[in-house]
Design an enzyme around this catalytic site. Structure first.
Site, PDB file in Angstrom:
ATOM      1  CE  LYS A  17      -4.005  -1.753   2.261  1.00 50.22           C
ATOM      2  NZ  LYS A  17      -5.513  -2.311   2.775  1.00 50.22           N
ATOM      3  CG  ASN A  47      -7.552   1.384  -0.850  1.00 56.90           C
ATOM      4  OD1 ASN A  47      -7.989   2.481  -0.283  1.00 56.90           O
ATOM      5  ND2 ASN A  47      -8.938   0.072  -0.935  1.00 56.90           N
ATOM      6  CG  ASP A  71      -8.118   0.306   3.424  1.00 52.49           C
ATOM      7  OD1 ASP A  71      -8.709  -0.940   2.166  1.00 52.49           O
ATOM      8  OD2 ASP A  71      -7.243   0.431   3.459  1.00 52.49           O
ATOM      9  CB  ALA A  77       0.587   2.289  14.038  1.00 55.73           C
ATOM     10  N   GLY A  78      -0.364   0.561  11.278  1.00 52.98           N
ATOM     11  CA  GLY A  78       0.206   0.113   9.615  1.00 52.98           C
ATOM     12  C   GLY A  78      -1.109   0.988   9.031  1.00 52.98           C
ATOM     13  N   GLY A  79      -0.722   0.880   7.511  1.00 53.80           N
ATOM     14  CA  GLY A  79      -1.752   1.008   6.448  1.00 53.80           C
ATOM     15  C   GLY A  79      -2.726   1.462   6.992  1.00 53.80           C
ATOM     16  NE  ARG A  96       4.525  -5.673  17.196  1.00 56.01           N
ATOM     17  CZ  ARG A  96       4.455  -6.731  16.237  1.00 56.01           C
ATOM     18  NH1 ARG A  96       4.273  -8.508  16.630  1.00 56.01           N
ATOM     19  NH2 ARG A  96       4.668  -7.164  14.811  1.00 56.01           N
ATOM     20  N   GLY A 141     -15.302  -7.321  10.325  1.00 57.55           N
ATOM     21  CA  GLY A 141     -14.602  -5.881   9.062  1.00 57.55           C
ATOM     22  C   GLY A 141     -15.452  -6.058   7.613  1.00 57.55           C
TER      23      GLY A 141
END
Ligand code: NDP
Length: 287
Positions: free
Chosen positions: A71, A92, A107, A131-133, A155, A248
């Site tokens: 992404k 995305n 997204d 805290a990702g894409g 993390r 989801g």
């Protein structure tokens, strides 16, 4: 009308790709609306991403989706970015416009639409794991939609701090970071709790969020981004204490509806897509 045997093509690039149910959802809605389009799910490694993008353009694809891990890295191969992809820093959905590959991000908007069906985020206090894409997309849209505060629980400190800085710099929402190196206790005032980590993603379906379940309150709305298998431990635990829980698939369907509008110009039926994806991940047969 003379016959035309040249379908319009879109698809997806990711690795691993075999567990991604998007193709079932897209093909079912093309069939439902009589759209002569095809969606092709491709497994593409990071080393091959540049060639895959070039190949899609060469073959006249109308666009494509990107999933893990492409992404962010896809951006250098594109001709430009839409507004939300620019702020989020991840793409995305790529759309071919005037022979230019333009990166969009659906997204966060897809997530927001699913959330707004049960709660208005305006003025709400939110906790987000990850805290990702996908977390970037979800939190930027939540912030722009008027959430009053967002606590990022992650993390890895660096990744979490980059997202917190982005939210504080580019949106009116107050963001803060909590390093996730302990069993996390949810503060009492929190109204919305969202998992956008890959914890629980197939095949690791037994994985659980490291949270103190006693601090989860029935007044909290919880959401999980996991699509395969969507009945995660987090969803089941939250439902068992009476929380409203969003899986989801709502996000997946709604981000797809927006992508299809970009590609085809059509407003497609989300219910057809939800049924197809529920079948694809075996959710309907479980009921
Ligand atoms: P990324 O790889 O960019 O980010 C993954 C995030 O999960 C990071 O914050 C990472 O933390 C965290 N994480 C992973 N494993 C663990 C673990 N064992 N313990 C704690 N934290 C962990 O992925 P994406 O953001 O693209 O996707 C995240 C999830 O969202 C995936 O499950 C994906 O399938 C789902 N998704 C769903 C969509 C939908 O439509 N429903 C759309 C897009 C994504 P760290 O920074 O420490 O590595």
């Amino acid at each position: 009308m003379s016959p035309n045997f040249l379908s319009k093509i879109v698809g997806s690039f990711s690795i691993p790709a075999g567990e991604n149910p998007t193709v079932a959802m897209m093909e079912s809605v093309f069939l439902h609306h009589g759209l002569d389009w095809r969606y092709i799910n491709c497994e593409v490694s990071p080393e091959n991403l540049a060639d895959a993008v070039k190949g899609a353009k060469a073959m006249g694809w109308r666009g494509f989706n990107l999933s893990i891990p492409h992404k962010v890295s896809v951006i250098e191969y594109l001709d430009g970015l839409g507004e939300s992809a620019k702020v989020i820093g991840a793409v995305n959905t790529v759309v071919l416009r005037d022979n230019q590959l333009i990166g969009e991000n659906t997204d966060g908007k897809g997530f927001l639409k699913a959330l707004q069906e049960v709660i208005d985020p305006v003025g709400k206090s939110v906790v987000v794991f990850g805290a990702g894409g996908a977390a970037r997309a979800v939190t930027v849209e939540l912030a722009l939609a008027g959430a009053s505060s967002i606590e990022i629980v992650n993390r890895t400190r660096e990744r979490g701090q980059v997202l917190v800085d982005l939210l504080n710099d580019k949106t009116p929402t107050e963001a803060k970071l909590t390093l996730w190196d302990h069993t996390y206790a949810l503060p009492e005032h929190i109204e919305i709790v969202i998992n956008v980590t890959s914890i629980g993603l197939f095949p690791n379906v037994e994985e659980r969020l490291n949270i103190d379940l006693a601090t989860l309150k029935s007044s909290m709305v919880i959401a999980d981004a996991i699509t395969n298998h969507p009945r995660t431990h987090f969803i089941k635990d939250a439902e068992s204490i009476g929380c409203q829980a969003l899986d989801g698939l709502g996000m997946l369907v709604n981000q797809g509806v927006i992508a299809l509008k970009y590609w085809t110009g059509e407003n497609v039926d989300p219910f057809v897509m939800r049924e197809a994806v529920e079948d694809a991940v075996g959710l309907r047969s479980e009921r």
